[in-house]
Design a protein around this motif. Structure first.
Motif, PDB file in Angstrom:
ATOM      1  N   PHE A 259       0.821  -1.204   0.000  1.00 27.95           N
ATOM      2  CA  PHE A 259       0.000   0.000   0.000  1.00 27.95           C
ATOM      3  C   PHE A 259       0.862   1.264   0.000  1.00 27.95           C
ATOM      4  N   GLU A 260       2.050   1.175   0.582  1.00 30.81           N
ATOM      5  CA  GLU A 260       2.935   2.338   0.637  1.00 30.81           C
ATOM      6  C   GLU A 260       3.414   2.777  -0.745  1.00 30.81           C
ATOM      7  N   ASN A 261       3.261   1.909  -1.729  1.00 30.42           N
ATOM      8  CA  ASN A 261       3.672   2.226  -3.101  1.00 30.42           C
ATOM      9  C   ASN A 261       2.557   2.859  -3.931  1.00 30.42           C
ATOM     10  N   ILE A 262       1.410   3.077  -3.300  1.00 31.40           N
ATOM     11  CA  ILE A 262       0.231   3.565  -4.022  1.00 31.40           C
ATOM     12  C   ILE A 262      -0.205   4.924  -3.475  1.00 31.40           C
ATOM     13  N   GLU A 263      -0.378   5.868  -4.378  1.00 26.00           N
ATOM     14  CA  GLU A 263      -0.960   7.159  -4.043  1.00 26.00           C
ATOM     15  C   GLU A 263      -2.448   7.096  -4.399  1.00 26.00           C
ATOM     16  N   VAL A 264      -3.309   7.245  -3.396  1.00 28.32           N
ATOM     17  CA  VAL A 264      -4.751   7.140  -3.609  1.00 28.32           C
ATOM     18  C   VAL A 264      -5.355   8.541  -3.627  1.00 28.32           C
ATOM     19  N   ILE A 265      -5.967   8.888  -4.747  1.00 26.44           N
ATOM     20  CA  ILE A 265      -6.583  10.207  -4.905  1.00 26.44           C
ATOM     21  C   ILE A 265      -8.096  10.030  -5.002  1.00 26.44           C
ATOM     22  N   LEU A 266      -8.804  10.526  -3.992  1.00 22.62           N
ATOM     23  CA  LEU A 266     -10.257  10.412  -3.929  1.00 22.62           C
ATOM     24  C   LEU A 266     -10.878  11.775  -4.180  1.00 22.62           C
ATOM     25  N   ILE A 267     -11.845  11.827  -5.082  1.00 26.66           N
ATOM     26  CA  ILE A 267     -12.501  13.094  -5.415  1.00 26.66           C
ATOM     27  C   ILE A 267     -13.986  12.951  -5.141  1.00 26.66           C
ATOM     28  N   ASP A 268     -14.453  13.611  -4.081  1.00 24.52           N
ATOM     29  CA  ASP A 268     -15.869  13.543  -3.735  1.00 24.52           C
ATOM     30  C   ASP A 268     -16.642  14.582  -4.544  1.00 24.52           C
ATOM     31  N   ASP A 269     -17.615  14.098  -5.298  1.00 24.80           N
ATOM     32  CA  ASP A 269     -18.393  14.958  -6.208  1.00 24.80           C
ATOM     33  C   ASP A 269     -19.637  15.508  -5.505  1.00 24.80           C
ATOM     34  N   ALA A 270     -19.402  16.159  -4.361  1.00 20.41           N
ATOM     35  CA  ALA A 270     -20.476  16.775  -3.569  1.00 20.41           C
ATOM     36  C   ALA A 270     -21.525  15.746  -3.153  1.00 20.41           C
ATOM     37  N   SER A 271     -21.071  14.632  -2.580  1.00 16.93           N
ATOM     38  CA  SER A 271     -21.982  13.591  -2.118  1.00 16.93           C
ATOM     39  C   SER A 271     -22.949  14.136  -1.069  1.00 16.93           C
ATOM     40  N   THR A 272     -24.140  13.563  -1.051  1.00 17.54           N
ATOM     41  CA  THR A 272     -25.147  13.978  -0.065  1.00 17.54           C
ATOM     42  C   THR A 272     -25.314  12.945   1.044  1.00 17.54           C
TER      43      THR A 272
END
Length: 374
Positions: free
Chosen positions: A32-45
């Motif tokens: 997991f240390e080799n992975i950059e995780v980019i999460l983009i929340d699209d204005a969840s309700t």
């Protein structure tokens, strides 16, 4: 230390699935240390943004972005992910799916050892009996031609996949054009340098089809491996909490056909129009016709406008004849012969009059078409 892979995950109202998706990334044998995780929340309700913040606080390599206004489709969130990715290799994951534990390892090792531009693997779906199995049809449309009958295609696919040393390497699309039928971005790893200046169309359904097609045209080497990468949540497509991409609306009906037109334009730009027309266009339009046009309420006038606007696509598809069912082919034949009214009549049941409700829907459709023309 720089991550080896940037994994981009668009998020919208998936609080029931997101934890499983993120835990599958953390459990990767790749490390997991080799992975950059980019999460983009699209204005969840719902509580999706809170889940992202919880993981972001716990792990330095999880980065969250939070949109103030919902963009409606994954294009914009994925572009934000691309803008902020720092690794040399890029992966995408839908937030309601989850990774096989060896996914990143299998893809990364292959793209390094093969010096490839794109590597693609398998995914599983849940069948009618509730059993999760390898999706073989995804391989069928990748490895066999749409001009073959379905039974022959399935038999040929099994023969190819049964080889113990299976690895399908593509260095010339003219020699192996059937791979254009491969239609997902979330079973793949991309060399960043190949897609660095590419972005997804925004505010439209099926934008990943545009991105994937251009990446295939650009790639000098694409490698397909049998390893399972993603477990796809196909059950969500059918339930009430399904993705907006699968809703049978005029917006999605018009959006999908516009996307196919974008793909056509890209194919012309890369001098691949003949390959696109023969190996992909018919399959896409047949799906659009069966899954969207026949299940979306639309007036005769509006359908006529749609057939006229995109007649070049329907005519090109009819000329090749590949990937079309008999019913679809018959409708497209009338368009090919410039008998648009006949094509409309084949699709729609005769209507004696237009109700106020129909008139209102027609008005909405015209607004959508006006926006698409811009």
């Amino acid at each position: 230390m720089k991550s080896k892979i940037s994994l981009i995950i668009p998020v919208y109202n998936v609080e029931s699935y997101l934890t499983k998706a993120l835990d599958s990334v953390i459990a990767q044998t790749f490390g997991f240390e080799n992975i950059e995780v980019i999460l983009i929340d699209d204005a969840s309700t719902d509580g999706s943004a809170d889940i992202i913040r919880e993981y972001e606080d716990k792990y330095d390599n999880i980065i969250g972005f939070y949109l103030d206004e919902c963009s409606g489709y994954p294009g914009r969130p994925r572009n934000i992910g691309l803008d902020n990715a720092t690794s040399d290799y890029i992966m995408f994951l839908d937030s309601d799916d989850y990774l096989e534990s060896t996914a990143c390892e299998a893809l990364y090792q292959t793209i390094i050892s093969e010096d490839g531009d794109i590597v693609s693997g398998s995914y599983t779906t849940i069948n009618r009996k509730g059993v999760r199995k390898l999706n073989e049809w995804a391989w069928t449309i990748t490895l066999t031609s749409p001009d073959m009958d379905k039974k022959t295609r399935k038999k040929r696919t099994k023969e190819i996949l049964s080889k113990p040393d299976f690895k399908y390497v593509v260095t010339d699309l003219d020699e192996k054009p059937t791979v254009l039928g491969n239609s997902n971005i979330w079973c793949k790893i991309f060399k960043r340098s190949v897609i660095e200046d590419m972005r997804f169309p925004e505010d439209i359904v099926a934008q990943d089809s545009v991105f994937l097609l251009e990446s295939f045209y650009r790639a000098e080497k694409i490698v397909f491996i049998r390893d399972i990468i993603v477990h796809y949540n196909n059950k969500r497509v059918k339930n009430e909490n399904r993705s907006v991409s699968y809703e049978k609306t005029n917006k999605n009906l018009c959006g999908r056909i516009k996307v196919y037109d974008m793909m056509n334009d890209i194919s012309i730009r890369y001098d691949r129009e003949e390959l696109f027309d023969y190996y992909l266009l018919g399959t896409k339009l047949d799906y659009w016709y069966e899954k969207y046009l026949l299940k979306t309420e639309i007036s005769a006038d509006d359908l006529k406008a749609l057939f006229n606007k995109y007649s070049h696509l329907f005519k090109a598809s009819y000329r090749t004849g590949t990937g079309l069912s008999q019913n679809t082919k018959e409708v497209f034949r009338h368009i090919y012969e410039n008998n648009i009214d006949n094509a409309v009549n084949l699709v729609l049941k005769p209507q004696n009059s237009e109700s106020p409700k129909d008139s209102e829907k027609s008005s909405v459709f015209k607004k959508i078409m006006k926006k698409i023309r811009k």
